[in-house]
Design a protein around this motif. Sequence first.
Motif, PDB file in Angstrom:
ATOM      1  N   ALA A  52      -8.310 -33.287  76.434  1.00  0.00           N
ATOM      2  CA  ALA A  52      -8.749 -32.840  75.310  1.00  0.00           C
ATOM      3  C   ALA A  52      -9.467 -34.128  74.566  1.00  0.00           C
ATOM      4  O   ALA A  52     -10.811 -33.506  73.495  1.00  0.00           O
ATOM      5  CB  ALA A  52      -8.761 -31.320  74.456  1.00  0.00           C
ATOM      6  N   ASP A  53      -8.700 -35.112  74.355  1.00  0.00           N
ATOM      7  CA  ASP A  53      -8.899 -36.169  73.337  1.00  0.00           C
ATOM      8  C   ASP A  53     -10.297 -37.183  73.601  1.00  0.00           C
ATOM      9  O   ASP A  53     -10.615 -37.515  72.942  1.00  0.00           O
ATOM     10  CB  ASP A  53      -7.819 -36.951  73.110  1.00  0.00           C
ATOM     11  N   LYS A  56     -14.734 -33.404  74.200  1.00  0.00           N
ATOM     12  CA  LYS A  56     -14.316 -32.097  74.081  1.00  0.00           C
ATOM     13  C   LYS A  56     -15.102 -30.944  74.719  1.00  0.00           C
ATOM     14  O   LYS A  56     -16.366 -30.784  74.114  1.00  0.00           O
ATOM     15  CB  LYS A  56     -15.082 -31.885  72.712  1.00  0.00           C
ATOM     16  N   GLU A  58     -14.850 -26.442  76.402  1.00  0.00           N
ATOM     17  CA  GLU A  58     -14.306 -25.527  76.301  1.00  0.00           C
ATOM     18  C   GLU A  58     -12.929 -25.140  77.526  1.00  0.00           C
ATOM     19  O   GLU A  58     -12.110 -24.661  77.180  1.00  0.00           O
ATOM     20  CB  GLU A  58     -15.688 -24.601  76.257  1.00  0.00           C
ATOM     21  N   LYS A 153     -19.530 -28.230  76.284  1.00  0.00           N
ATOM     22  CA  LYS A 153     -19.611 -29.320  75.836  1.00  0.00           C
ATOM     23  C   LYS A 153     -18.854 -28.739  74.415  1.00  0.00           C
ATOM     24  O   LYS A 153     -19.527 -27.941  73.762  1.00  0.00           O
ATOM     25  CB  LYS A 153     -20.073 -30.004  75.208  1.00  0.00           C
ATOM     26  N   SER A 154     -18.207 -28.720  73.634  1.00  0.00           N
ATOM     27  CA  SER A 154     -18.033 -28.354  72.237  1.00  0.00           C
ATOM     28  C   SER A 154     -18.982 -28.185  71.369  1.00  0.00           C
ATOM     29  O   SER A 154     -18.751 -26.709  70.122  1.00  0.00           O
ATOM     30  CB  SER A 154     -15.999 -28.614  71.560  1.00  0.00           C
ATOM     31  N   ASP A 155     -20.052 -28.856  71.124  1.00  0.00           N
ATOM     32  CA  ASP A 155     -20.305 -28.787  70.804  1.00  0.00           C
ATOM     33  C   ASP A 155     -22.067 -28.676  70.826  1.00  0.00           C
ATOM     34  O   ASP A 155     -22.748 -28.542  69.956  1.00  0.00           O
ATOM     35  CB  ASP A 155     -20.983 -30.486  69.563  1.00  0.00           C
TER      36      ASP A 155
END
Length: 353
Positions: A52-53, A56, A58, A153-155
């Motif tokens: 996760a680092d 990023k 889901e 991707k989180s963004d």
Amino acid sequence: MAQRQNVLDNLQTVTSLKRKIRELSTLSEIVQAINSSLKPEEILETIMAKAADLIKAEGWSVLLLDYETRELVFKAAAGEAGKKLLGMRLKIGQGVAGWSARHGQSLIVPDVSKDPRFYSGIDAKTKFVTKSILCVPMRSKNKIIGVVEVVNKSDGEPFTNDDLDIFENLVAHVTIALENAAIYRKMEEASLIDDLTKLYNLRYCNQYLDKFLAERKSEFGIVSLIFLDIDFFKLVDDNFGHLVGSETLRRVGERLRRTVRKDDVLVRYGGDEYIVILPNTDKQTATAIAERIRKEISREPFFTFDNQKFSISVTLGVATYPEDAKTRDELIGKADKAMYDGKLSGRDKVVVA
């Protein structure tokens, strides 16, 4: 104007360098962690915690190839649908992961709704909505052993080639670590198996009983043990030779396998002696199983390599923890003594401690 552009370019360079340093640092931590473990489960957990680092996203998952069924099995997963994924299977060629496994190629799918390779069946079962996927195959000795994929991707942006480079580097290290773990596991298993009969050996017997007794001591657990010995086995060696003797020992092991229950533990104690560990089994049930073994061993004749028939019988002793013994050695000793008493009183029988 030019000065302002230079400042912006420098800021972008600094940001890029900071990101690269963070990526390398995290990757270094992952490599150290996975190389410090020889347990596949721990290796996969480390991946899940650290990745996760790096990217990023889901959610993401590790699928390993089941060589017997030629299917990909979800072995580890994180994210909203993580636990629901575990144990699910994909055929080779099915979905993005299946495509990656079949072709041995990494893949970025920016929008799954526009890619015919995407398989929506997993989303339907987990109620998760996949939008984009980054998928990397795991290759060991020119063979695909699995696939790692990250989703969404989180963004909200699509995965990039930079993301792909990072993940391919990570997956290469993970693959080596899993391969080393598999080699270690095979070596460890080999050290616990009797070469001739393929039953467990005394080392495993002691480890199993020590662990069982330690775990059950405070829970009033129960375990029974059968100690058995082939009657007059020396005559088999003397009359037909040691090769026939060895084959007879192996065949006895096979008859034991088809007689005991799934959770019972079969051990070649040494020579012509065997142990059957019966977890969570009282003495009465253990005695009935011992009698079943006695009948099965002598029910059919054995054969030499030139097809001569001969018969054998076994004598068995039964003991139970904690009724008859408080320690591992005492339990084995009590069952052994009961077996020896059976030898002295006529053989081909079951004697209870």
